[in-house]
Design a protein around this motif. Structure first.
Motif, PDB file in Angstrom:
ATOM      1  N   ARG A   1      13.291   4.134   1.619  1.00 17.54           N
ATOM      2  CA  ARG A   1      12.164   3.636   0.834  1.00 17.54           C
ATOM      3  C   ARG A   1      12.291   2.146   0.534  1.00 17.54           C
ATOM      4  NH1 ARG A   1      12.922   8.609   0.964  1.00 17.54           N
ATOM      5  NH2 ARG A   1      11.309  10.162   0.531  1.00 17.54           N
ATOM      6  N   ALA A   2      13.523   1.688   0.384  1.00 15.87           N
ATOM      7  CA  ALA A   2      13.726   0.251   0.190  1.00 15.87           C
ATOM      8  C   ALA A   2      13.337  -0.522   1.442  1.00 15.87           C
ATOM      9  CB  ALA A   2      15.183  -0.027  -0.179  1.00 15.87           C
ATOM     10  N   LEU A   3      13.666   0.034   2.606  1.00 13.02           N
ATOM     11  CA  LEU A   3      13.278  -0.600   3.874  1.00 13.02           C
ATOM     12  C   LEU A   3      11.762  -0.687   3.988  1.00 13.02           C
ATOM     13  CD1 LEU A   3      14.056  -1.569   6.819  1.00 13.02           C
ATOM     14  CD2 LEU A   3      13.742   0.819   7.479  1.00 13.02           C
ATOM     15  N   LEU A   4      11.086   0.401   3.680  1.00  8.92           N
ATOM     16  CA  LEU A   4       9.624   0.394   3.745  1.00  8.92           C
ATOM     17  C   LEU A   4       9.039  -0.596   2.744  1.00  8.92           C
ATOM     18  CD1 LEU A   4       8.924   4.232   4.036  1.00  8.92           C
ATOM     19  CD2 LEU A   4       8.845   2.539   5.865  1.00  8.92           C
ATOM     20  N   ALA A   5       9.619  -0.644   1.551  1.00 10.63           N
ATOM     21  CA  ALA A   5       9.101  -1.538   0.509  1.00 10.63           C
ATOM     22  C   ALA A   5       9.190  -2.991   0.942  1.00 10.63           C
ATOM     23  CB  ALA A   5       9.864  -1.317  -0.791  1.00 10.63           C
ATOM     24  N   GLU A   6      10.222  -3.334   1.705  1.00  8.42           N
ATOM     25  CA  GLU A   6      10.349  -4.711   2.188  1.00  8.42           C
ATOM     26  C   GLU A   6       9.154  -5.113   3.053  1.00  8.42           C
ATOM     27  OE1 GLU A   6      13.989  -4.958   4.305  1.00  8.42           O
ATOM     28  OE2 GLU A   6      15.252  -4.658   2.533  1.00  8.42           O
ATOM     29  N   SER A   7       8.532  -4.129   3.683  1.00  5.58           N
ATOM     30  CA  SER A   7       7.362  -4.407   4.520  1.00  5.58           C
ATOM     31  C   SER A   7       6.057  -4.086   3.821  1.00  5.58           C
ATOM     32  CB  SER A   7       7.457  -3.599   5.827  1.00  5.58           C
ATOM     33  OG  SER A   7       8.552  -4.032   6.602  1.00  5.58           O
ATOM     34  N   GLY A   8       6.117  -3.850   2.507  1.00  5.49           N
ATOM     35  CA  GLY A   8       4.907  -3.622   1.738  1.00  5.49           C
ATOM     36  C   GLY A   8       4.400  -2.197   1.776  1.00  5.49           C
ATOM     37  N   ILE A   9       5.268  -1.239   2.155  1.00  2.00           N
ATOM     38  CA  ILE A   9       4.868   0.168   2.206  1.00  2.00           C
ATOM     39  C   ILE A   9       5.590   0.904   1.084  1.00  2.00           C
ATOM     40  CG2 ILE A   9       4.796   2.268   3.599  1.00  2.00           C
ATOM     41  CD1 ILE A   9       4.942   0.442   6.083  1.00  2.00           C
ATOM     42  N   VAL A  10       4.841   1.511   0.200  1.00  2.00           N
ATOM     43  CA  VAL A  10       5.411   2.173  -0.965  1.00  2.00           C
ATOM     44  C   VAL A  10       5.393   3.680  -0.741  1.00  2.00           C
ATOM     45  CG1 VAL A  10       5.236   2.518  -3.442  1.00  2.00           C
ATOM     46  CG2 VAL A  10       4.570   0.320  -2.436  1.00  2.00           C
ATOM     47  N   ALA A  11       6.577   4.299  -0.840  1.00  2.54           N
ATOM     48  CA  ALA A  11       6.674   5.739  -0.562  1.00  2.54           C
ATOM     49  C   ALA A  11       7.298   6.477  -1.737  1.00  2.54           C
ATOM     50  CB  ALA A  11       7.517   5.972   0.698  1.00  2.54           C
TER      51      ALA A  11
ATOM     52  N   ALA B   1       0.842  -1.197   0.000  1.00  6.89           N
ATOM     53  CA  ALA B   1       0.000   0.000   0.000  1.00  6.89           C
ATOM     54  C   ALA B   1       0.875   1.244   0.000  1.00  6.89           C
ATOM     55  CB  ALA B   1      -0.912   0.001   1.228  1.00  6.89           C
ATOM     56  N   PRO B   2       0.398   2.313  -0.630  1.00  2.00           N
ATOM     57  CA  PRO B   2       1.140   3.578  -0.561  1.00  2.00           C
ATOM     58  C   PRO B   2       1.204   4.082   0.880  1.00  2.00           C
ATOM     59  CG  PRO B   2      -0.509   3.639  -2.310  1.00  2.00           C
ATOM     60  CD  PRO B   2      -0.791   2.420  -1.490  1.00  2.00           C
ATOM     61  N   LEU B   3       2.273   4.770   1.185  1.00  2.00           N
ATOM     62  CA  LEU B   3       2.450   5.315   2.532  1.00  2.00           C
ATOM     63  C   LEU B   3       1.295   6.242   2.898  1.00  2.00           C
ATOM     64  CD1 LEU B   3       4.361   5.579   5.001  1.00  2.00           C
ATOM     65  CD2 LEU B   3       5.430   7.517   3.832  1.00  2.00           C
TER      66      LEU B   3
END
Length: 392
Positions: A217-227, A171-173
């Motif tokens: 942003r790569a860290l967030l993407a690993e948890s399914g958060i897109v920023a 999901a987007p942030l």
């Protein structure tokens, strides 16, 4: 009200004494247990009056005053003063409240209440975020203002998010923030709540908190958060690509500068051919290149180092591209250039002392006095001297 109490309270020579006693009583000392008080900046008349009341015949014979003085500070025996004036502790409260024109409020009781409240808050944080002791400690160290509503909201929001990780589907942030607290900007990464979300996910996944925006942003993407995959772009012009992907073809086929998003570079990264890629700070440089029919490979970061810019640099290094970087010759530009050179091995161009000196010798027709530091003027990339060195 007895006249003598009003008289004592109104004596301006004694005001420093009443202020000192007022402070002690507000700090939690009771009138009955207040033995002595230290008073500063009392004038000679006030000290003389106190010694008249307090010095006994024995002390006078010994030339020892009951009111001890050290520099501009005197120590007054409050119990002896009450006895000398035939006052009760309750009357002392009346005098100081009249003299200071403020009620005595036990701040220590309030402090104890606040301390208990804070302990309850941090226990709440520990209960809500059981796997994040480091984050809770950092939040606790940061302290609280008068209102803890914001920190409680953040704790509850983080607890809600952490229970959902990893998000499937991603999901987007902004969507996550909206669905959690009703504000799509709540977890913006330049806000404290956003920084705490990053710290929470890093601790949750056993990683160090990243500093670079692309790594965040790569860290967030690993948890399914897109920023921020679509909101920021990097401009490319005349860039050589050797792949057959959609971004490769866009770059090859376009005769104008191409704006690529972070999503473009992550999802369909182009394969960059061997070339010298000059990265500049200002989009106007690419405008000049386009208007003059330049064939030089160029990219533009728009004066910042965002996630999309770091991703482009990493892609260039991965493909063995020779990077050159040019920014404005000012404090901010030099700072960014140093990061690019140190992190990605870029060759810095058109930012040296010789370029600056030549540019200063050819000022604009109407010179505007703008200085970045002390008397050092900023040299912008739009200057002909700088442009010439970028395009040579």
């Amino acid at each position: 009200m007895p006249t003598d109490l009003t008289y004592l309270a109104a004596d301006t020579d004694l005001h420093p004494l009443w202020q000192a006693i007022h402070d002690r009583l507000c700090a939690g000392t009771t009138p009955e247990t207040l033995a002595t008080v230290r008073v500063t900046d009392m004038n000679h008349a006030g000290v003389a009056q106190l010694r008249t009341w307090l010095d006994t015949t024995t002390r006078r014979r010994r030339r020892i005053s009951a009111v001890a003085a050290t520099g501009d500070t005197i120590t007054v025996p409050v119990r002896d003063l009450l006895t000398a004036l035939d006052l009760t502790p309750g009357q002392l409260i009346t005098i100081v409240e009249l003299a200071i024109n403020a009620p005595i409020i036990d701040r220590s009781a309030k402090a104890r209440t606040n301390a208990a409240h804070r302990e309850q808050l941090w226990q709440y944080a520990a209960d809500q975020l059981p796997g994040l002791p480091q984050l809770v400690t950092r939040m606790r160290t940061a302290g609280l203002g008068e209102d803890d509503t914001d920190i409680r909201t953040t704790i509850a929001a983080l607890a809600t998010v952490m229970k959902q990780l990893p998000l499937t589907p991603p999901a987007p942030l902004a969507k996550l923030a909206h669905d959690t607290v009703g504000d799509p900007h709540y977890f913006d990464l330049d806000r404290l709540a956003g920084k705490r979300l990053v710290a929470a996910i890093a601790e949750h996944t056993g990683q160090a908190v990243p500093a670079r925006p692309d790594l965040v942003r790569a860290l967030l993407a690993e948890s399914g958060i897109v920023a921020d995959r679509l909101s920021a772009t990097v401009l490319l012009f005349n860039v050589n690509t050797t792949g057959d992907g959609p971004i490769d073809r866009r770059l090859r086929d376009s005769r104008t500068p191409v704006a690529l998003t972070l999503l473009d570079l992550l999802q369909e990264p182009p394969i960059l051919g061997a070339q010298v890629l000059t990265v500049v700070e200002n989009p106007s440089v690419l405008e000049v290149a386009y208007l003059n029919g330049s064939a030089q490979p160029l990219a533009c970061t728009s004066g910042q180092l965002r996630a999309v810019d770091h991703t482009l640099f990493r892609l260039a290094v991965h493909h063995g591209v020779h990077l050159r970087y040019a920014g404005d010759i000012d404090h901010a530009g030099q700072h960014i250039a140093t990061i690019v050179a140190d992190t990605y091995g870029a060759e810095l161009i058109a930012m040296d002392a010789d370029t600056a000196q030549q540019a200063q010798q050819r000022p604009p027709a109407v010179a505007l006095t703008l200085a970045t530091q002390a008397d050092t003027p900023a040299i912008y990339q739009e200057h002909d001297v700088v442009l010439h060195r970028i395009f040579q």
